[in-house]
Design a protein around this motif. Structure first.
Motif, short mmCIF file in Angstrom:
data_model
loop_
_atom_site.label_atom_id
_atom_site.label_comp_id
_atom_site.label_asym_id
_atom_site.label_seq_id
_atom_site.Cartn_x
_atom_site.Cartn_y
_atom_site.Cartn_z
N GLY A 39 4.03 -5.52 -8.47
CA GLY A 39 3.85 -6.08 -7.14
C GLY A 39 3.58 -7.56 -7.21
O GLY A 39 3.60 -8.17 -8.29
N PHE A 48 4.74 0.18 -12.01
CA PHE A 48 4.66 -0.46 -10.69
C PHE A 48 4.46 -1.96 -10.88
O PHE A 48 3.61 -2.39 -11.66
CB PHE A 48 3.49 0.11 -9.88
CG PHE A 48 3.41 -0.45 -8.49
CD1 PHE A 48 4.16 0.09 -7.46
CD2 PHE A 48 2.58 -1.53 -8.21
CE1 PHE A 48 4.09 -0.43 -6.18
CE2 PHE A 48 2.51 -2.05 -6.93
CZ PHE A 48 3.27 -1.50 -5.91
N GLN A 106 0.83 -1.21 0.00
CA GLN A 106 0.00 0.00 0.00
C GLN A 106 0.86 1.25 0.00
O GLN A 106 0.59 2.22 -0.72
CB GLN A 106 -0.92 -0.01 1.22
CG GLN A 106 -1.84 1.19 1.31
CD GLN A 106 -2.74 1.13 2.54
OE1 GLN A 106 -2.72 0.15 3.27
NE2 GLN A 106 -3.50 2.18 2.76
N ALA A 123 2.06 6.78 -6.90
CA ALA A 123 1.00 7.63 -7.46
C ALA A 123 1.31 9.11 -7.21
O ALA A 123 1.04 9.97 -8.07
CB ALA A 123 -0.34 7.25 -6.85
N MET A 132 2.41 1.83 -3.50
CA MET A 132 1.44 2.29 -4.49
C MET A 132 1.09 3.76 -4.28
O MET A 132 1.00 4.55 -5.23
CB MET A 132 0.17 1.43 -4.42
CG MET A 132 0.37 -0.02 -4.87
SD MET A 132 -1.11 -1.03 -4.69
CE MET A 132 -2.21 -0.20 -5.84
N GLU A 133 0.93 4.16 -3.03
CA GLU A 133 0.59 5.55 -2.74
C GLU A 133 1.73 6.49 -3.13
O GLU A 133 1.51 7.55 -3.74
CB GLU A 133 0.25 5.71 -1.26
CG GLU A 133 -1.05 5.02 -0.85
CD GLU A 133 -1.29 5.11 0.64
OE1 GLU A 133 -0.39 5.63 1.36
OE2 GLU A 133 -2.37 4.67 1.11
#
Length: 495
Positions: free
Chosen positions: A355, A353, A331, A338, A334-335
């Motif tokens: 994962g 990205f 998480q 972004a 990803m944040e």
């Protein structure tokens, strides 16, 4: 000095007074117990001593009983020694009588008689009684004489004033001895505690001497003169001094870094502001100066942000965290990715990205904000130093046999292997001949290293997968393994 609260001085706790109280209270209770036991012992001792004399007097009279040859009457020749042995400084009154067949042969007629039939023969029996309103101690003995069918009673009574006076004297001396014992113990303890606290006084003088020289020296306090009982306290103080010294060092480094790095942007601002005053904002030179001022302000803003981030990364983590912190690496990555997309688009750089295929969470030990800041600096560096049209890839996963890993890979110019050890130094920037100067401050990877140390992670620099660019691999600690390590450390501390 005592603190002032509500107009009254607050009482400062005293270790010496507390130790003295903790010792004297149980010692006083013990003295009271000894006093009670001593009182019973003194009473028994005085009673037995006087009773032996009383019994001797009774026996002396009983031995002088006789029966007349002619009439068979019981007679007694009172010996002087029988009453002489009872004489004392208290001047107690002595009473006696000899009784036979319910009548008194000699002595005090109204001295109370016991039940003769219930008394054993030739055995002295003691009892307490009252005679003419005064307490008396009575010794009585029954004798059987040859030729006389009925027993003869001999009893001697003595007032108890002498006994009570002797008991009071002995109790007074016992009380004085106990008071002297408690008082002397208090004085000895007071002095002994003072001598025991002498090493602390010497330690205080060491600290005062450091302050007197102007500026506190934050070197550890000497442990050689510290008693074992306060050694943990001084060790804790030394730990606090070390952390304080580190914090002050961080502040000084921040001040030095800021003063060093702010000179260039401020010089640019001063120069272009002078051009603006000279040419105005409508001229070509003025507009160019405004553009340069804007660029300098942006570089200054970024520099300040990085300096503050480096200062935060240099701070010590809490010694005993309230609870182990856990972050979701998937998480967070990803944040952060972004958030960096707009900056990448402005540089014509594509951000990708990658994962875990199942999209499962990767739990890592550490603060999510620190993990995000570490990844943010890596992405910022990769975007800033990449070529137009380049690509930056963020990967997160957990390969077999390792902890959670995050990678930031770009296809830019990369870092020569000989320079990879130095790029973690503060303000170190690569000199690339033939390339335009970059706007970086040389703090990005220094921040990454500091944050990795804070998180207990490792950082490795490699060439990208296609043999170009740079790949930065950060291996973090899994949340489960970190919790196990802390549990083992706690067990070791308890052991």
């Amino acid at each position: 000095m005592a603190a002032i609260r509500a107009g009254r001085p607050e009482r400062v706790p005293s270790l010496r007074r507390r130790l003295l109280t903790r010792l004297l209270v149980p010692l006083g209770a013990l003295a009271v117990g000894l006093g009670v036991g001593g009182s019973a012992l003194i009473h028994g001792f005085v009673q037995s001593t006087h009773d032996r004399l009383l019994a001797g007097s009774t026996l002396a009279i009983a031995e002088r009983l006789a029966v007349g040859d002619d009439d068979g009457e019981v007679t007694v020749d009172l010996p002087a020694v029988a009453f002489g042995m009872l004489e004392s400084q208290a001047r107690d009154n002595i009473y006696y009588n000899v009784a036979h067949e319910g009548g008194v042969i000699t002595g005090y007629l109204d001295l109370p008689l016991p039940d003769i039939q219930a008394m054993p023969t030739n055995v002295t029996v003691f009892r307490d009684a009252s005679y003419h309103g005064h307490p008396v101690r009575v010794a009585a003995q029954v004798r059987r004489l040859y030729g006389v069918p009925q027993p003869v009673l001999v009893q001697v009574a003595e007032t108890t004033a002498g006994r009570r006076a002797l008991e009071v004297d002995l109790l007074l001396w016992l009380t004085l001895l106990e008071v002297a014992l408690v008082g002397g113990s208090g004085m000895l303890v007071w002095g002994a505690v003072g001598r025991g606290l002498a090493p602390l006084k010497r330690l205080r003088r060491v600290i005062d001497a450091r302050s007197a020289r102007g500026g506190m020296a934050l070197v550890p306090l000497p442990l050689a003169v510290v008693p074992a009982e306060v050694l943990p306290l001084v060790v804790a103080i030394n730990g606090l001094l070390a952390r304080l010294d580190q914090s002050i060092g961080t502040m000084r480094r921040f001040t030095a870094d800021a003063s060093h790095q702010l000179r260039t942007p401020l010089a640019v601002l001063r120069t272009h502001l002078a051009l603006l005053r000279r040419y105005g904002t409508d001229s070509v030179e003025g507009r160019a100066a405004l553009d340069d001022v804007e660029g300098a302000v942006k570089r200054l803003e970024r520099l300040l942000v990085q300096l503050l981030a480096l200062a935060r990364a240099d701070e010590d983590a809490p010694v005993v965290p309230a609870a182990p912190e856990v972050a979701d690496l998937m998480q967070v990555a990803m944040e952060v990715a972004a958030e960096q997309v707009p900056a990448a688009l402005a540089q014509d750089v594509e951000v990708r990205f990658e994962g875990p295929e199942d999209g499962s969470a990767l739990r890592v030990a550490g603060n999510a904000v620190l993990v995000g800041e570490l990844l943010g600096n890596l992405l910022d560096n990769a975007i800033r130093y990449n070529r137009p049209g380049g690509t930056v890839t963020v990967r997160v996963g957990q390969p077999p046999g390792t902890g959670p890993v995050m990678e930031v890979e770009d296809d830019g110019p990369g870092i020569p292997e000989a320079e990879r050890g130095r790029v973690f130094e503060r303000f170190y920037r690569l000199d690339r001949p033939g390339e335009p100067p970059r706007t970086g401050s040389g703090l990005g990877l220094a921040i990454v290293r500091a944050l990795a140390d804070r998180l207990g992670a490792s950082v490795r620099l490699d060439v990208g997968q296609d043999g170009k660019g740079l790949k930065v691999t950060v291996t973090l600690r899994a949340a489960e393994s970190a919790a196990g390590s802390e549990a083992l450390a706690a067990d070791g501390d308890r052991g």
